[in-house]
Design a protein around this motif. Structure first.
Motif, mmCIF file in Angstrom:
data_model
loop_
_atom_site.group_PDB
_atom_site.id
_atom_site.type_symbol
_atom_site.label_atom_id
_atom_site.label_comp_id
_atom_site.label_asym_id
_atom_site.label_seq_id
_atom_site.Cartn_x
_atom_site.Cartn_y
_atom_site.Cartn_z
ATOM 1 N N ALA A 7 20.020 0.505 11.915
ATOM 2 C CA ALA A 7 20.052 1.869 11.390
ATOM 3 C C ALA A 7 18.736 2.610 11.649
ATOM 4 N N SER A 8 17.804 1.972 12.359
ATOM 5 C CA SER A 8 16.490 2.554 12.648
ATOM 6 C C SER A 8 15.776 3.039 11.379
ATOM 7 N N LEU A 9 15.878 2.225 10.321
ATOM 8 C CA LEU A 9 15.172 2.541 9.082
ATOM 9 C C LEU A 9 13.676 2.460 9.327
ATOM 10 N N ARG A 10 12.920 3.163 8.536
ATOM 11 C CA ARG A 10 11.474 3.005 8.593
ATOM 12 C C ARG A 10 11.171 1.563 8.223
ATOM 13 N N TRP A 11 10.140 1.014 8.841
ATOM 14 C CA TRP A 11 9.904 -0.422 8.737
ATOM 15 C C TRP A 11 9.646 -0.905 7.322
ATOM 16 N N LYS A 12 8.895 -0.186 6.556
ATOM 17 C CA LYS A 12 8.604 -0.640 5.183
ATOM 18 C C LYS A 12 9.900 -0.676 4.374
ATOM 19 N N LYS A 13 10.730 0.336 4.535
ATOM 20 C CA LYS A 13 12.020 0.377 3.839
ATOM 21 C C LYS A 13 12.916 -0.762 4.321
ATOM 22 N N PHE A 14 12.962 -0.972 5.624
ATOM 23 C CA PHE A 14 13.795 -2.033 6.185
ATOM 24 C C PHE A 14 13.353 -3.412 5.683
ATOM 25 N N LEU A 15 12.058 -3.665 5.697
ATOM 26 C CA LEU A 15 11.563 -4.969 5.266
ATOM 27 C C LEU A 15 11.850 -5.213 3.787
ATOM 28 N N PRO A 33 18.797 -3.713 -3.032
ATOM 29 C CA PRO A 33 17.708 -3.144 -2.225
ATOM 30 C C PRO A 33 17.081 -1.933 -2.901
ATOM 31 N N GLY A 34 15.796 -1.799 -2.718
ATOM 32 C CA GLY A 34 15.045 -0.673 -3.260
ATOM 33 C C GLY A 34 13.778 -0.494 -2.456
ATOM 34 N N PRO A 35 12.914 0.371 -2.899
ATOM 35 C CA PRO A 35 11.682 0.623 -2.153
ATOM 36 C C PRO A 35 10.715 -0.547 -2.211
ATOM 37 N N ALA A 36 9.867 -0.629 -1.201
ATOM 38 C CA ALA A 36 8.766 -1.598 -1.209
ATOM 39 C C ALA A 36 7.804 -1.169 -2.313
ATOM 40 N N PRO A 37 6.979 -2.088 -2.810
ATOM 41 C CA PRO A 37 6.069 -1.738 -3.901
ATOM 42 C C PRO A 37 5.185 -0.518 -3.626
ATOM 43 N N GLY A 38 4.773 -0.317 -2.391
ATOM 44 C CA GLY A 38 3.915 0.818 -2.080
ATOM 45 C C GLY A 38 4.647 2.118 -1.831
ATOM 46 N N CYS A 39 5.945 2.078 -1.674
ATOM 47 C CA CYS A 39 6.703 3.270 -1.303
ATOM 48 C C CYS A 39 6.588 4.444 -2.279
ATOM 49 N N PRO A 40 6.633 4.241 -3.585
ATOM 50 C CA PRO A 40 6.588 5.402 -4.481
ATOM 51 C C PRO A 40 5.344 6.286 -4.313
ATOM 52 N N GLY A 41 4.260 5.765 -3.776
ATOM 53 C CA GLY A 41 3.065 6.571 -3.563
ATOM 54 C C GLY A 41 3.029 7.295 -2.239
ATOM 55 N N CYS A 42 4.028 7.108 -1.415
ATOM 56 C CA CYS A 42 4.063 7.699 -0.074
ATOM 57 C C CYS A 42 4.534 9.150 -0.120
ATOM 58 N N GLU A 43 3.993 9.960 0.767
ATOM 59 C CA GLU A 43 4.371 11.370 0.853
ATOM 60 C C GLU A 43 5.841 11.569 1.210
ATOM 61 N N ASP A 44 6.460 10.600 1.861
ATOM 62 C CA ASP A 44 7.854 10.716 2.282
ATOM 63 C C ASP A 44 8.816 9.929 1.400
ATOM 64 N N PHE A 45 8.399 9.556 0.207
ATOM 65 C CA PHE A 45 9.263 8.776 -0.678
ATOM 66 C C PHE A 45 10.605 9.476 -0.889
ATOM 67 N N GLY A 46 10.591 10.776 -1.116
ATOM 68 C CA GLY A 46 11.825 11.537 -1.332
ATOM 69 C C GLY A 46 12.728 11.557 -0.111
ATOM 70 N N ARG A 77 0.835 -1.201 0.000
ATOM 71 C CA ARG A 77 0.000 0.000 0.000
ATOM 72 C C ARG A 77 0.876 1.260 0.000
ATOM 73 N N PRO A 78 0.367 2.385 -0.523
ATOM 74 C CA PRO A 78 1.188 3.587 -0.721
ATOM 75 C C PRO A 78 1.212 4.586 0.439
ATOM 76 N N ASP A 79 1.397 4.134 1.638
ATOM 77 C CA ASP A 79 1.445 5.059 2.770
ATOM 78 C C ASP A 79 2.450 4.520 3.771
ATOM 79 N N HIS A 80 2.588 5.195 4.882
ATOM 80 C CA HIS A 80 3.458 4.702 5.942
ATOM 81 C C HIS A 80 2.899 3.374 6.438
ATOM 82 N N LEU A 81 3.780 2.460 6.815
ATOM 83 C CA LEU A 81 3.348 1.133 7.239
ATOM 84 C C LEU A 81 2.382 1.212 8.416
ATOM 85 N N TRP A 82 2.642 2.105 9.354
ATOM 86 C CA TRP A 82 1.759 2.190 10.524
ATOM 87 C C TRP A 82 0.350 2.598 10.109
ATOM 88 N N ARG A 83 0.234 3.498 9.141
ATOM 89 C CA ARG A 83 -1.094 3.878 8.661
ATOM 90 C C ARG A 83 -1.749 2.731 7.887
#
Length: 87
Positions: free
Chosen positions: A47-55, A67-80, A14-20
């Motif tokens: 490294a205390s990465l955000r969980w979606k990025k870490f996973l 390594p690269g973004p999770a499938p939902g990451c490009p739609g996230c507001e914090d992708f950059g 999904r394209p948001d923060h994992l917690w959301r």
């Protein structure tokens, strides 16, 4: 434990923060859930990465791929923020 893993994996699509995506209150809630069910995974996030990025990173490394973004990451507001060099 498999049920939790499936829910987390699906949320990573999904394209948001994992917690959301999980319907939680914040990143600390994700950490608490992962500590309960997957404590060794939490320990590896040194490294205390955000969980979606870490996973996504852990999965890529396990597969022997870059390594690269999770499938939902490009739609996230914090992708950059997480991936400042594009991807």
């Amino acid at each position: 434990m498999r049920c939790i893993a499936a829910i987390v994996a699906h949320a990573c699509l999904r394209p948001d923060h994992l917690w959301r995506d999980l319907g939680l209150s914040g990143r600390d809630d994700v950490t608490a859930m992962l500590e309960r069910y997957f404590p060794t995974l939490v320990i590896r996030n040194t490294a205390s990465l955000r969980w979606k990025k870490f996973l996504a990173r852990e999965l890529a490394l396990a597969r022997g791929t870059e390594p690269g973004p999770a499938p939902g990451c490009p739609g996230c507001e914090d992708f950059g923020y997480c991936f400042p060099h594009g991807h």
